[in-house]
Each structure stands twice: as structure tokens, then as C-alpha cells.
Write a protein that holds these residues in place. Structure first.
Motif, PDB file in Angstrom:
ATOM      1  N   LEU A   5       1.200  -1.186   0.441  1.00  0.00           N
ATOM      2  CA  LEU A   5      -0.100  -0.320   0.184  1.00  0.00           C
ATOM      3  C   LEU A   5       0.797   1.466  -0.170  1.00  0.00           C
ATOM      4  O   LEU A   5       1.799   1.506   0.988  1.00  0.00           O
ATOM      5  CB  LEU A   5      -0.882   0.279   1.480  1.00  0.00           C
ATOM      6  N   ILE A   9      -1.885   6.210  -0.248  1.00  0.00           N
ATOM      7  CA  ILE A   9      -3.114   5.107   0.459  1.00  0.00           C
ATOM      8  C   ILE A   9      -3.252   4.471   2.150  1.00  0.00           C
ATOM      9  O   ILE A   9      -3.989   5.135   2.198  1.00  0.00           O
ATOM     10  CB  ILE A   9      -2.985   3.318   0.078  1.00  0.00           C
ATOM     11  N   PRO A  21      -8.932   2.952   0.781  1.00  0.00           N
ATOM     12  CA  PRO A  21      -8.113   3.018   1.254  1.00  0.00           C
ATOM     13  C   PRO A  21      -8.157   2.441   2.822  1.00  0.00           C
ATOM     14  O   PRO A  21      -7.962   2.151   3.179  1.00  0.00           O
ATOM     15  CB  PRO A  21      -7.199   4.637   1.623  1.00  0.00           C
ATOM     16  N   THR A 127      -5.183   1.355  -8.441  1.00  0.00           N
ATOM     17  CA  THR A 127      -6.018   1.672  -7.907  1.00  0.00           C
ATOM     18  C   THR A 127      -6.469   1.694  -6.189  1.00  0.00           C
ATOM     19  O   THR A 127      -6.453  -0.001  -6.195  1.00  0.00           O
ATOM     20  CB  THR A 127      -6.271   2.852  -8.117  1.00  0.00           C
ATOM     21  N   ALA A 128      -6.957   2.009  -4.949  1.00  0.00           N
ATOM     22  CA  ALA A 128      -7.061   1.433  -3.693  1.00  0.00           C
ATOM     23  C   ALA A 128      -8.459   0.825  -4.365  1.00  0.00           C
ATOM     24  O   ALA A 128      -9.039  -0.097  -3.764  1.00  0.00           O
ATOM     25  CB  ALA A 128      -7.232   2.482  -3.199  1.00  0.00           C
TER      26      ALA A 128
END
Length: 137
Positions: A5, A9, A21, A127-128
Motif C-alpha cells: 500500500l 493510501i 484506502p 488503484t485502491a
């Protein structure tokens, strides 16, 4: 599954609850995946969280708890090999962490530097929001 991460994030996880996140950070704390990190990232968390923007939004105790939890529970990948690939050289350590950890995913919000790479060796860069969708499958 092993993830990295990005610092953005991790900081976002503490700032706004109920976001992707935050979901990922809590999923890690619940043991849904392994987290890989480095001392360099923990230093970055401490340094960046002291900026005025974050001082107004985060408690030092929250950052301290996160750093301690990561140091104690994550797979620490020190030392790191030299990697020079990211458009932002300050992000190269994340790619090196991915290499050492054999991470499946590097999760970031960094659109202009890391996400444009899409992958590094066998690590997908996403992406998260995309990672949350993968965890919910």
C-alpha cells in the motif's frame, strides 16, 4: 495474496473512514492479505504526516499506531535493490519493495507516476478502488 500500500493510501486510510484506502487498511488488519513494507516507507509516513496539511487532520497517535503495526505485522523488505524506473525517483523504493516481496499488487493513487507503469515484474499496479473490487470477488 501479498500487497504493498503506497504511503498515500495509508495516509488516506487514516484521514477518511469508509473509503477504499480505509477498507484496504482494515482488510489487512483483519488478515485478508499480507502487507509488505520497508523502513523507508515508515520513515516517509512519519515525515509526511508532520506536514501542516496532515497535522490538522491526523493525530500523532494514529500515525504511531500505524507505523508500529506495520513494523510488527507486515513483511519488512529491507534491504532493497536499486530500481530506477518510476517517473518519480522517490517512488522507486516501492517498485524495489514489490520485487523483494514478490507482491501481487502495488496499490497507489499516484496517477502520473506509478499507475502509468501498470506493472513491474509480476506486480500489478492498481488503484485502491480496483483492489477493493478484487478483494470482494
Amino acid at each position: 495474496m501479498r500487497l504493498i500500500l503506497d504511503t498515500n493510501i495509508l495516509l488516506s486510510a487514516l484521514m477518511v473512514r469508509g473509503t477504499p484506502p480505509d477498507y484496504l487498511y482494515e482488510a489487512w488488519r483483519q488478515g485478508r492479505f499480507e502487507l509488505a513494507s520497508t523502513e523507508r516507507q515508515l520513515e516517509e509516513l512519519n515525515r509526511v504526516s508532520r506536514r501542516p496539511f496532515f497535522q490538522d487532520r491526523l493525530k500523532p497517535s494514529e500515525i504511531g499506531r500505524m507505523v508500529n503495526d506495520i513494523r510488527r505485522l507486515a513483511i519488512m523488505c529491507d534491504p532493497l535493490p536499486r530500481v530506477e524506473l518510476s517517473p518519480d525517483p522517490d517512488d522507486d523504493y516501492l517498485l524495489a519493495t514489490a520485487e523483494v516481496a514478490s507482491a501481487h499488487y502495488l496499490v497507489t493513487g499516484d496517477k502520473s507516476d506509478l499507475l502509468v507503469l501498470e506493472s513491474y515484474i509480476s506486480t500489478r499496479i492498481i488503484t485502491a478502488r480496483n483492489m477493493v473490487q478484487r478483494l470482494e470477488k
